[in-house]
Design a protein around this motif. Structure first.
Motif, PDB file in Angstrom:
ATOM      1  N   ARG A   4     -20.126  36.414  -6.172  1.00 20.10           N
ATOM      2  CA  ARG A   4     -20.814  35.096  -6.629  1.00 20.10           C
ATOM      3  C   ARG A   4     -21.962  35.730  -7.550  1.00 20.10           C
ATOM      4  O   ARG A   4     -22.440  35.366  -8.375  1.00 20.10           O
ATOM      5  N   ASP A   5     -22.937  36.760  -6.364  1.00 19.50           N
ATOM      6  CA  ASP A   5     -24.249  37.086  -7.012  1.00 19.50           C
ATOM      7  C   ASP A   5     -23.997  37.976  -8.275  1.00 19.50           C
ATOM      8  O   ASP A   5     -24.739  37.784  -9.435  1.00 19.50           O
ATOM      9  N   LEU A   6     -22.994  38.909  -8.521  1.00 19.36           N
ATOM     10  CA  LEU A   6     -22.611  39.666  -9.740  1.00 19.36           C
ATOM     11  C   LEU A   6     -22.309  38.855 -10.765  1.00 19.36           C
ATOM     12  O   LEU A   6     -23.039  38.927 -11.921  1.00 19.36           O
ATOM     13  N   PHE A   7     -21.629  37.473 -10.414  1.00 19.38           N
ATOM     14  CA  PHE A   7     -21.362  36.736 -11.928  1.00 19.38           C
ATOM     15  C   PHE A   7     -22.516  36.026 -12.266  1.00 19.38           C
ATOM     16  O   PHE A   7     -22.754  36.112 -13.472  1.00 19.38           O
ATOM     17  N   SER A   8     -23.282  35.674 -11.173  1.00 20.31           N
ATOM     18  CA  SER A   8     -24.503  34.733 -11.655  1.00 20.31           C
ATOM     19  C   SER A   8     -25.711  35.795 -12.339  1.00 20.31           C
ATOM     20  O   SER A   8     -26.431  35.537 -13.386  1.00 20.31           O
ATOM     21  N   GLU A   9     -25.956  36.903 -11.817  1.00 19.45           N
ATOM     22  CA  GLU A   9     -26.650  37.975 -12.280  1.00 19.45           C
ATOM     23  C   GLU A   9     -26.569  38.468 -13.600  1.00 19.45           C
ATOM     24  O   GLU A   9     -27.064  38.527 -14.626  1.00 19.45           O
ATOM     25  N   LEU A  30     -22.351  28.162  -8.984  1.00 17.27           N
ATOM     26  CA  LEU A  30     -22.645  28.254  -7.638  1.00 17.27           C
ATOM     27  C   LEU A  30     -24.009  28.856  -7.398  1.00 17.27           C
ATOM     28  O   LEU A  30     -24.332  29.829  -8.014  1.00 17.27           O
ATOM     29  N   ALA A  31     -24.755  28.340  -6.299  1.00 19.31           N
ATOM     30  CA  ALA A  31     -25.968  29.048  -6.010  1.00 19.31           C
ATOM     31  C   ALA A  31     -25.889  30.335  -5.411  1.00 19.31           C
ATOM     32  O   ALA A  31     -24.813  30.765  -4.952  1.00 19.31           O
ATOM     33  N   SER A  32     -26.741  31.393  -5.847  1.00 23.91           N
ATOM     34  CA  SER A  32     -26.487  32.703  -5.460  1.00 23.91           C
ATOM     35  C   SER A  32     -28.126  33.135  -5.128  1.00 23.91           C
ATOM     36  O   SER A  32     -28.931  32.376  -5.568  1.00 23.91           O
ATOM     37  N   SER A  33     -28.119  34.323  -4.522  1.00 26.60           N
ATOM     38  CA  SER A  33     -29.568  34.936  -4.141  1.00 26.60           C
ATOM     39  C   SER A  33     -30.066  35.299  -5.723  1.00 26.60           C
ATOM     40  O   SER A  33     -31.343  35.386  -5.742  1.00 26.60           O
ATOM     41  N   THR A  34     -29.344  35.328  -6.710  1.00 29.35           N
ATOM     42  CA  THR A  34     -29.924  35.824  -7.977  1.00 29.35           C
ATOM     43  C   THR A  34     -30.510  34.636  -8.729  1.00 29.35           C
ATOM     44  O   THR A  34     -31.260  34.650  -9.802  1.00 29.35           O
ATOM     45  N   LEU A  35     -30.319  33.290  -8.306  1.00 31.12           N
ATOM     46  CA  LEU A  35     -30.659  32.389  -9.042  1.00 31.12           C
ATOM     47  C   LEU A  35     -31.665  31.410  -8.440  1.00 31.12           C
ATOM     48  O   LEU A  35     -31.966  30.199  -8.481  1.00 31.12           O
ATOM     49  N   LYS A  36     -32.666  31.950  -7.573  1.00 27.13           N
ATOM     50  CA  LYS A  36     -33.497  31.104  -6.915  1.00 27.13           C
ATOM     51  C   LYS A  36     -34.951  31.388  -7.730  1.00 27.13           C
ATOM     52  O   LYS A  36     -34.966  32.235  -8.743  1.00 27.13           O
ATOM     53  N   GLY A  37     -35.934  30.538  -7.298  1.00 27.43           N
ATOM     54  CA  GLY A  37     -37.030  30.758  -8.066  1.00 27.43           C
ATOM     55  C   GLY A  37     -37.460  29.277  -8.477  1.00 27.43           C
ATOM     56  O   GLY A  37     -37.145  28.270  -7.942  1.00 27.43           O
ATOM     57  N   ILE A  82     -16.300  31.475  -8.096  1.00 27.63           N
ATOM     58  CA  ILE A  82     -16.618  30.998  -9.431  1.00 27.63           C
ATOM     59  C   ILE A  82     -16.310  29.493  -9.426  1.00 27.63           C
ATOM     60  O   ILE A  82     -15.103  29.034  -9.187  1.00 27.63           O
ATOM     61  N   HIS A  83     -17.516  28.720  -9.831  1.00 29.58           N
ATOM     62  CA  HIS A  83     -17.253  27.439  -9.762  1.00 29.58           C
ATOM     63  C   HIS A  83     -18.291  27.009 -11.062  1.00 29.58           C
ATOM     64  O   HIS A  83     -19.399  26.743 -10.668  1.00 29.58           O
ATOM     65  N   VAL A  84     -17.958  27.264 -12.032  1.00 28.10           N
ATOM     66  CA  VAL A  84     -18.771  27.246 -13.351  1.00 28.10           C
ATOM     67  C   VAL A  84     -18.634  25.957 -14.317  1.00 28.10           C
ATOM     68  O   VAL A  84     -17.326  25.801 -14.706  1.00 28.10           O
ATOM     69  N   VAL A 141     -16.774  43.054 -13.340  1.00 25.18           N
ATOM     70  CA  VAL A 141     -15.866  44.051 -13.854  1.00 25.18           C
ATOM     71  C   VAL A 141     -16.702  45.565 -13.776  1.00 25.18           C
ATOM     72  O   VAL A 141     -15.967  46.547 -13.606  1.00 25.18           O
ATOM     73  N   SER A 142     -17.908  45.443 -14.228  1.00 26.78           N
ATOM     74  CA  SER A 142     -18.725  46.546 -14.300  1.00 26.78           C
ATOM     75  C   SER A 142     -18.939  47.096 -12.751  1.00 26.78           C
ATOM     76  O   SER A 142     -18.961  48.338 -12.616  1.00 26.78           O
ATOM     77  N   TYR A 143     -18.957  46.289 -11.797  1.00 31.61           N
ATOM     78  CA  TYR A 143     -19.571  46.624 -10.560  1.00 31.61           C
ATOM     79  C   TYR A 143     -18.001  47.311 -10.120  1.00 31.61           C
ATOM     80  O   TYR A 143     -18.030  48.478  -9.346  1.00 31.61           O
TER      81      TYR A 143
END
Length: 228
Positions: free
Chosen positions: A42-47, A79-86, A115-117, A223-225
């Motif tokens: 989820r973090d990879l997608f959001s980032e 979906l919320a993730s650690s990369t989307l805080k602030g 993924i739920h976008v 995919v990159s990961y």
């Protein structure tokens, strides 16, 4: 009973879009992602969304469940993730989103808990024929998930009267399931609702194409990961 022209068009249209998104689901299936790994993917997608130079996304609202982004001029919920805080955006931007997009079409892609976008493209698509019967009725949601999609039509007075909704669920096999809820279920209006959808396939194409751009950008992170 012979199949209606509207249903034939809807069947072909749905198979086209399910087929376009299906490779993402197959790829994710092949990874056999464990529940404990869901947060990572989820973090990879959001980032990847935030880093995509074409989308130009920034966070305007972040909660423990969802994050709302403004990507150029398009609002996106994921979906919320650690990369989307602030700190997020201005309160006026959040107010504008909820005020302007409550009745607008939502286009969503889902895969498991990873993924739920949802993309809000700013269009309100009126279902003209159902509106003549129930008052203002809109094509409110379109969803793609694995081997099926769904299109929901909502009479807006259903917030005050139990009118209900009608949901068409076309599948990759070509089968279409139709679900009626509330008072609307008592009317034999399938052909009316089908025609309302068929009349707006071009707008639904545009919404799903915009959603596809967002999903494609997010999938690049996964995919990159995996590959590198």
């Amino acid at each position: 009973m012979a199949e209606t022209t509207a249903r034939s068009r809807l069947r072909r249209w749905a198979k086209k879009w399910i087929g376009k998104y299906e490779p993402y689901g197959r790829f994710l299936d092949s990874l056999r992602i464990r529940v404990a790994e869901s947060r990572l993917y989820r973090d990879l997608f959001s980032e990847a969304l935030m880093k995509d130079e074409g989308l130009k996304c920034r966070v305007i609202i972040a909660s423990n469940v969802y994050a709302y982004l403004l990507c150029g001029e398009t609002y996106v919920r994921t979906l919320a993730s650690s990369t989307l805080k602030g700190p997020g955006g201005k309160q006026s931007e959040a107010d504008e989103f909820f005020e302007k997009h409550a009745k607008n079409l939502q286009a969503t892609y889902m895969y498991s808990s990873i993924i739920h976008v949802t993309v809000y493209d700013g269009k309100k698509i009126k279902a003209e024929r159902l509106s003549e019967i129930f008052g203002e009725t809109v094509i409110s949601e379109i969803t793609v998930k694995d081997w099926w999609s769904s299109i929901q039509l909502t009479p807006w007075n259903s917030f005050f009267v139990d009118v209900g909704t009608v949901t068409f669920t076309p599948k990759i096999t070509g089968k279409i399931e139709i679900t009626w809820q509330g008072e609307i279920a008592r009317r034999k209006l399938e052909s009316v609702a089908e025609q309302d959808i068929a009349n707006h396939l071009q707008e639904l194409d545009e919404a799903l194409a915009e959603l596809y751009t967002v999903v494609k950008a997010g999938m690049k992170g996964i995919v990159s990961y995996v590959l590198y």
